[in-house]
Design a protein around this motif. Structure first.
Motif, PDB file in Angstrom:
ATOM      1  N   ILE A  53     -25.363   1.962 -14.475  1.00 60.73           N
ATOM      2  CA  ILE A  53     -23.990   2.487 -14.536  1.00 60.73           C
ATOM      3  C   ILE A  53     -23.940   3.898 -13.957  1.00 60.73           C
ATOM      4  O   ILE A  53     -23.028   4.255 -13.212  1.00 60.73           O
ATOM      5  CB  ILE A  53     -23.466   2.461 -15.981  1.00 60.73           C
ATOM      6  CG1 ILE A  53     -23.226   1.012 -16.423  1.00 60.73           C
ATOM      7  CG2 ILE A  53     -22.167   3.262 -16.107  1.00 60.73           C
ATOM      8  CD1 ILE A  53     -22.820   0.869 -17.871  1.00 60.73           C
ATOM      9  N   ALA A 170     -20.962   1.763 -21.827  1.00 60.86           N
ATOM     10  CA  ALA A 170     -20.296   0.955 -20.808  1.00 60.86           C
ATOM     11  C   ALA A 170     -18.776   1.009 -20.959  1.00 60.86           C
ATOM     12  O   ALA A 170     -18.046   1.077 -19.967  1.00 60.86           O
ATOM     13  CB  ALA A 170     -20.781  -0.495 -20.891  1.00 60.86           C
ATOM     14  N   HIS A 174     -16.369   2.427 -18.133  1.00 63.50           N
ATOM     15  CA  HIS A 174     -15.295   1.595 -17.580  1.00 63.50           C
ATOM     16  C   HIS A 174     -13.954   2.305 -17.690  1.00 63.50           C
ATOM     17  O   HIS A 174     -13.140   2.255 -16.748  1.00 63.50           O
ATOM     18  CB  HIS A 174     -15.235   0.256 -18.312  1.00 63.50           C
ATOM     19  CG  HIS A 174     -14.119  -0.630 -17.854  1.00 63.50           C
ATOM     20  ND1 HIS A 174     -14.108  -1.241 -16.619  1.00 63.50           N
ATOM     21  CD2 HIS A 174     -12.947  -0.989 -18.464  1.00 63.50           C
ATOM     22  CE1 HIS A 174     -12.990  -1.949 -16.483  1.00 63.50           C
ATOM     23  NE2 HIS A 174     -12.282  -1.801 -17.585  1.00 63.50           N
ATOM     24  N   TYR A 177     -13.882   5.010 -15.064  1.00 62.54           N
ATOM     25  CA  TYR A 177     -13.741   4.395 -13.736  1.00 62.54           C
ATOM     26  C   TYR A 177     -12.330   3.872 -13.497  1.00 62.54           C
ATOM     27  O   TYR A 177     -11.741   4.092 -12.440  1.00 62.54           O
ATOM     28  CB  TYR A 177     -14.748   3.248 -13.608  1.00 62.54           C
ATOM     29  CG  TYR A 177     -14.554   2.383 -12.383  1.00 62.54           C
ATOM     30  CD1 TYR A 177     -15.173   2.707 -11.171  1.00 62.54           C
ATOM     31  CD2 TYR A 177     -13.745   1.252 -12.428  1.00 62.54           C
ATOM     32  CE1 TYR A 177     -14.989   1.925 -10.050  1.00 62.54           C
ATOM     33  CE2 TYR A 177     -13.556   0.459 -11.308  1.00 62.54           C
ATOM     34  CZ  TYR A 177     -14.172   0.797 -10.122  1.00 62.54           C
ATOM     35  OH  TYR A 177     -13.985   0.018  -9.008  1.00 62.54           O
ATOM     36  N   GLN A 178     -11.770   3.200 -14.484  1.00 62.25           N
ATOM     37  CA  GLN A 178     -10.531   2.452 -14.287  1.00 62.25           C
ATOM     38  C   GLN A 178      -9.266   3.269 -14.539  1.00 62.25           C
ATOM     39  O   GLN A 178      -8.245   3.059 -13.878  1.00 62.25           O
ATOM     40  CB  GLN A 178     -10.523   1.237 -15.227  1.00 62.25           C
ATOM     41  CG  GLN A 178      -9.439   0.216 -14.933  1.00 62.25           C
ATOM     42  CD  GLN A 178      -9.719  -0.582 -13.667  1.00 62.25           C
ATOM     43  OE1 GLN A 178     -10.879  -0.842 -13.345  1.00 62.25           O
ATOM     44  NE2 GLN A 178      -8.680  -0.959 -12.946  1.00 62.25           N
ATOM     45  N   THR A 261     -17.710  -2.031  -9.301  1.00 64.45           N
ATOM     46  CA  THR A 261     -17.075  -1.861 -10.604  1.00 64.45           C
ATOM     47  C   THR A 261     -18.120  -1.826 -11.696  1.00 64.45           C
ATOM     48  O   THR A 261     -19.244  -2.315 -11.518  1.00 64.45           O
ATOM     49  CB  THR A 261     -16.083  -3.002 -10.910  1.00 64.45           C
ATOM     50  OG1 THR A 261     -16.817  -4.221 -11.124  1.00 64.45           O
ATOM     51  CG2 THR A 261     -15.087  -3.206  -9.781  1.00 64.45           C
ATOM     52  N   VAL A 262     -17.743  -1.239 -12.827  1.00 67.94           N
ATOM     53  CA  VAL A 262     -18.654  -1.174 -13.965  1.00 67.94           C
ATOM     54  C   VAL A 262     -18.944  -2.572 -14.496  1.00 67.94           C
ATOM     55  O   VAL A 262     -20.094  -2.913 -14.794  1.00 67.94           O
ATOM     56  CB  VAL A 262     -18.056  -0.291 -15.083  1.00 67.94           C
ATOM     57  CG1 VAL A 262     -18.922  -0.363 -16.344  1.00 67.94           C
ATOM     58  CG2 VAL A 262     -17.922   1.154 -14.608  1.00 67.94           C
ATOM     59  N   VAL A 263     -17.906  -3.402 -14.606  1.00 69.67           N
ATOM     60  CA  VAL A 263     -18.083  -4.753 -15.141  1.00 69.67           C
ATOM     61  C   VAL A 263     -19.043  -5.558 -14.273  1.00 69.67           C
ATOM     62  O   VAL A 263     -19.972  -6.208 -14.768  1.00 69.67           O
ATOM     63  CB  VAL A 263     -16.723  -5.476 -15.250  1.00 69.67           C
ATOM     64  CG1 VAL A 263     -16.933  -6.949 -15.644  1.00 69.67           C
ATOM     65  CG2 VAL A 263     -15.831  -4.781 -16.260  1.00 69.67           C
TER      66      VAL A 263
END
Length: 312
Positions: A53, A170, A174, A177-178, A261-263
């Motif tokens: 990550i 995480a 996320h 990031y999002q 993306t993190v996911v």
């Protein structure tokens, strides 16, 4: 209709590969789906997931971080040395701080001295590993604190305790990031750094921040890895950079920056962990595993290149 199907497979290729791996795993080993093995896969995925990550944010800007394994080793040694002196929690905080500083130093070399990320992080990789060896005098340091070791081997609701740390990290990553300006600008820098600069964004500070973030993630990874082994090791995670980069790339991130993306990175981590676990269950030697991991990186990069051409 055909175009829609191809677009669906292109946009969800990482998830599809993951599901295929879960199906194939059942045929390759009848031990894979045992509760003990699934728990083992999750536990071993934690350090890789944390470092991946952190690496994702660096790669999103078009950079690379080769110092991840060395930072983990340095932190494990630092924590092992500090626990008898200042206690567990202060030692962990100090270790995370050291890791962040090493990452920040790499970011400083990249952003303010215009040194290529590959060279800057290669230098920090060597320095961090050397400091770990000096501090530990080339020997592993055993950690006697029971609570520290018990955390690495403990469970809550059937899941290893380190998994909860990874889930929390995480979720935060996320969200950043999002839903934050920071996340959007990191992607923008990787997509078109020149345009982002002309928009008045202080690009250098954001690039500096992602290397510090990568260092912090590796610090946490080093702490959790040492809780599992009960050892601060100066030779921990040698070559770990390959696994981390592979996980991010398998997760669909572009090494050119701006995409990932993190996911999907988490899915990439699980894919790589499943592959490693299956090879261990099938008694495939570590040397052959390195070949497989290298091939995985090549295939993942080729698929990403294909998808980029398809989008164009």
């Amino acid at each position: 209709m055909r175009a829609k199907v191809l677009k669906f497979f292109s946009n969800n290729s990482t998830l599809l590969v993951f599901f295929v791996m879960l199906i194939v795993a059942n045929f390759l080993s009848d031990r894979f789906y045992s509760p003990e093995n699934i728990t083992n896969v999750l536990r071993q995925s934690v350090p890789l997931g944390l470092a991946a990550i952190g690496m994702l944010f660096v790669i999103l800007t078009g950079g690379i971080d080769l110092s991840v394994g060395s930072i983990m080793a340095l932190v494990s040694v630092a924590v092992a040395l500090l626990i008898p002196e200042i206690g567990v929690m202060p030692a962990i905080v100090a270790g995370a701080g050291i890791a962040t500083l090493v990452g920040a130093a790499a970011g400083c070399l990249v952003t303010f001295f215009n040194i290529a990320p590959f060279i800057a992080t290669l230098a920090m990789m060597t320095i961090a590993r050397g400091l770990a060896l000096i501090a530990a005098k080339g020997q592993p340091i055993f950690i006697d604190d029971v609570s520290y070791v018990n955390f690495g081997t403990g469970y809550l609701l059937g899941l290893p305790l380190p998994v909860y740390v990874f889930i929390a990290f995480a979720i935060i990553a996320h969200f950043v990031y999002q839903y934050t300006v920071f996340g959007r600008l990191v992607i923008s820098i990787g997509s078109n750094e020149t345009a982002t600069r002309f928009a008045g964004v202080r690009v250098d500070w954001y690039k500096f921040a992602v290397y510090a973030l990568s260092g912090l993630a590796c610090g946490l990874a080093g702490v959790l890895a040492s809780t599992r082994t009960g050892v601060g090791s100066p030779v921990m995670s040698i070559g770990f950079e390959l696994d981390v980069i592979a996980a991010v790339v398998v997760g669909g991130a572009s090494l050119a920056g701006g995409r990932g993306t993190v996911v999907n990175t988490i899915i990439g981590v699980l894919i790589l962990s499943i592959i490693s676990n299956l090879m261990n269950l099938m008694n495939i030697s570590g040397y052959n595993q390195q070949v497989v991991k290298g091939a995985i990186i090549i295939i993942a990069v080729m698929l990403e290149s294909f998808k980029s051409r398809a989008r164009a």
